[in-house]
Design an enzyme around this catalytic site. Structure first.
Site, PDB file in Angstrom:
ATOM      1  N   TYR A  33       0.854  -1.196   0.000  1.00  0.00           N
ATOM      2  CA  TYR A  33       0.000   0.000   0.000  1.00  0.00           C
ATOM      3  C   TYR A  33       0.883   1.237   0.000  1.00  0.00           C
ATOM      4  O   TYR A  33       1.853   1.305   0.742  1.00  0.00           O
ATOM      5  CB  TYR A  33      -0.893  -0.001   1.240  1.00  0.00           C
ATOM      6  CG  TYR A  33      -1.790   1.208   1.368  1.00  0.00           C
ATOM      7  CD1 TYR A  33      -2.876   1.396   0.497  1.00  0.00           C
ATOM      8  CD2 TYR A  33      -1.571   2.167   2.356  1.00  0.00           C
ATOM      9  CE1 TYR A  33      -3.699   2.509   0.621  1.00  0.00           C
ATOM     10  CE2 TYR A  33      -2.397   3.279   2.483  1.00  0.00           C
ATOM     11  CZ  TYR A  33      -3.466   3.443   1.611  1.00  0.00           C
ATOM     12  OH  TYR A  33      -4.283   4.541   1.743  1.00  0.00           O
TER      13      TYR A  33
ATOM     14  N   ASP B 209       9.320   2.872   0.025  1.00  0.00           N
ATOM     15  CA  ASP B 209       8.263   3.516   0.798  1.00  0.00           C
ATOM     16  C   ASP B 209       8.461   3.101   2.254  1.00  0.00           C
ATOM     17  O   ASP B 209       8.057   2.017   2.668  1.00  0.00           O
ATOM     18  CB  ASP B 209       6.890   3.101   0.261  1.00  0.00           C
ATOM     19  CG  ASP B 209       5.754   3.774   1.031  1.00  0.00           C
ATOM     20  OD1 ASP B 209       6.035   4.431   2.051  1.00  0.00           O
ATOM     21  OD2 ASP B 209       4.592   3.629   0.597  1.00  0.00           O
TER      22      ASP B 209
ATOM     23  N   LYS C  16       4.099   8.747   9.123  1.00  0.00           N
ATOM     24  CA  LYS C  16       3.849   8.142  10.436  1.00  0.00           C
ATOM     25  C   LYS C  16       4.829   8.651  11.507  1.00  0.00           C
ATOM     26  O   LYS C  16       4.651   9.765  11.972  1.00  0.00           O
ATOM     27  CB  LYS C  16       3.787   6.629  10.295  1.00  0.00           C
ATOM     28  CG  LYS C  16       2.645   6.274   9.307  1.00  0.00           C
ATOM     29  CD  LYS C  16       2.220   4.858   9.188  1.00  0.00           C
ATOM     30  CE  LYS C  16       0.912   4.795   8.395  1.00  0.00           C
ATOM     31  NZ  LYS C  16       0.929   4.059   7.171  1.00  0.00           N
TER      32      LYS C  16
HETATM   33  C1  LIG Z   1       0.300   4.628   5.769  1.00  0.00           C
HETATM   34  C2  LIG Z   1       1.055   4.403   4.526  1.00  0.00           C
HETATM   35  C3  LIG Z   1       0.996   5.282   3.436  1.00  0.00           C
HETATM   36  C4  LIG Z   1       0.018   6.410   3.365  1.00  0.00           C
HETATM   37  O1  LIG Z   1       0.225   7.371   4.334  1.00  0.00           O
HETATM   38  P1  LIG Z   1      -0.993   8.349   4.725  1.00  0.00           P
HETATM   39  O2  LIG Z   1      -0.349   9.311   5.671  1.00  0.00           O
HETATM   40  O3  LIG Z   1      -2.040   7.484   5.336  1.00  0.00           O
HETATM   41  O4  LIG Z   1      -1.449   8.991   3.463  1.00  0.00           O
HETATM   42  C5  LIG Z   1       1.857   5.084   2.382  1.00  0.00           C
HETATM   43  N1  LIG Z   1       2.718   4.055   2.381  1.00  0.00           N
HETATM   44  C6  LIG Z   1       2.792   3.183   3.394  1.00  0.00           C
HETATM   45  C7  LIG Z   1       3.803   2.084   3.342  1.00  0.00           C
HETATM   46  C8  LIG Z   1       1.951   3.308   4.490  1.00  0.00           C
HETATM   47  O5  LIG Z   1       1.986   2.402   5.462  1.00  0.00           O
END
Ligand SMILES: *Cc1c(COP(=O)(O)O)cnc(C)c1O
Length: 424
Positions: free
Chosen positions: A144, A239, A267
């Site tokens: 994701y 990511d 995060k």
């Molecule tokens: C949470 C997440 C996102 C998206 O971040 P948001 O702040 O919710 O838009 C993108 N990549 C990864 C790996 C994530 O866990």
């Protein structure tokens, strides 16, 4: 346990917001019960509207590595608020946070602050396309990367949880540039390069997949991605929105020793406030406006209050990381062992540092296909039992559990006790 107020709040919210929530997984749809509405949180604990207390293993999906409402972070945020909530002009604090990120994350030489992980990944992909002059990207099934159009293709997290194959409203023309490979299967990546040798701008990967439950990379997988990107003139984007500052100060790239060209963070980097970042090699990042032609902007980007929470959190991690990381990793290990002791070979517990997942399956979980062989119904039963006994887990088989430094002996012992008393 009473949930009367939460149930009432859910009914009220459902009339006001789609599904009653502002982010889908919060609605608890995958675990067959109403969500609990949170009133406050402190340390390892959440308190709901009915006055119930839970030991929290979601930690706001990752940011809460120090535990909720750490006093040092809260005090710094209060002081920042008094100095003004937003200016729409540069501040020294942004330079301080950028310096911290560049110092800690090995491959990042320049960085841009944004408001969410979605924005960070969307922008990093734009930079990769501009840098290479190519359109296609490779992503992995079950990973994701936020909810931008081109990345909602075979995505994990809420998309898996809601059993939505893809999102409605995404034009096929956007999605067609996204090629999908299998996680932990470098041959599937190589095959895509074989098909489109000079059209792929980047490989985009969660270095530890954590949005289909936790699936760590097998030995050599990340190295192989690096080699393939180099061989075909594509960029490698990690990511690290979850893994950044979670697997250690330098994230997954440091712990696995593989350097991406671009990195996305979110995060933890915002210390609980809406803040994210993307960064990487100077020659890539200098393509971003106003130094280059890749447009990306934000009214609240680098918001002084959010930046303050980020700075304070990263400083604490930097100063106390030598104690924090081994402690949270050991805490996750202890919970993992408790689950294994209790359920035996009915479960697979995957763990990377302080990220872990319990999969109800007898077979090793190493990729999206094996994730999907696990029994989400059994997870829902496990989830409900734990919640009723004061343990708040991710409300989906396909999300990670997160540990914090506030999870001490009392909380860990109580959690293991509840797990081991569960009727099986
Ligand atoms: C949470 C997440 C996102 C998206 O971040 P948001 O702040 O919710 O838009 C993108 N990549 C990864 C790996 C994530 O866990």
């Amino acid at each position: 346990m009473e949930h009367k107020k939460s149930d009432e709040l859910f009914e009220r919210s459902k009339r006001l917001m789609p599904g009653g929530v502002n982010s889908p997984v919060r609605a608890f749809g995958a675990v067959n019960r109403n969500p609990v509405f949170i009133e406050s949180a402190k340390g390892a604990y959440l308190y709901d509207a009915d006055g119930n207390r839970y030991i929290d293993y979601v930690c706001s999906w990752g940011p809460g590595i120090l535990g909720h409402a750490d006093e040092r972070v809260v005090e710094a945020v209060k002081r920042a608020c008094e100095q003004g909530l937003t200016f729409g002009a540069p501040t020294e604090k942004e330079a301080v946070l950028a310096e911290l990120i560049i110092e800690l994350v090995p491959s990042v030489e320049k960085v841009r602050l944004v408001n969410s992980g979605t924005e960070a990944v969307m922008s990093a992909v734009r930079v990769a396309r501009a840098y290479t002059g190519r359109d296609k990207i490779i992503k992995f099934r079950g990973c994701y990367h936020g909810h931008s159009d081109g990345l909602l293709v075979k995505a994990g997290s809420g998309v898996l949880t809601q059993s939505m194959p893809d999102s409605l409203g995404v034009p096929a023309d956007y999605a067609k540039h996204t090629l999908v490979a299998e996680y932990n299967d470098a041959a599937s990546v190589e095959a895509l390069f074989g098909e489109y040798p000079d059209e792929i701008a980047a490989i985009l990967a969660e270095p530890v997949a954590a949005n289909m439950g936790v699936v760590p990379p097998e030995d050599g997988f990340l190295q192989k991605l690096r080699e393939l990107a180099d061989r075909y003139g594509a960029l490698l984007i990690f990511d690290e929105v979850i893994t950044g500052f979670r697997l250690g100060l330098g994230g997954a790239q440091e712990s696995y020793g593989v350097m991406p060209d671009l990195t996305t963070l979110g995060k933890i980097v915002g210390g609980g406030m809406p803040l994210a970042a993307y960064g990487g090699k100077k020659e890539c990042m200098d393509l971003v406006a106003p130094s280059g032609g890749v447009y990306q902007a934000g009214t609240l980007s680098g918001n002084p209050v959010a930046v303050t929470a980020g700075i304070e959190t990263l400083r604490i991690l930097e100063e106390e990381g030598r104690a924090i990381y081994p402690a949270i990793d050991a805490a996750a290990q202890r919970i993992a062992e408790s689950v294994r002791r209790t359920f035996g070979n009915r479960v697979q517990v995957n763990r990377a540092g302080s990220l872990m997942s319990v999969f109800f399956t007898e077979h090793p979980v190493t990729d999206h296909a094996s994730v999907m062989r696990s029994d989400a119904g059994q997870y829902a039963v496990y989830f409900q039992y734990m919640l009723e006994h004061g343990i708040y887990l991710a409300p989906s088989q396909y999300e990670a559990a997160f540990l914090s430094y506030a999870h001490g002996e009392a909380e860990l012992a109580e959690t293991c006790r509840v797990i081991e008393n569960m009727p099986r």
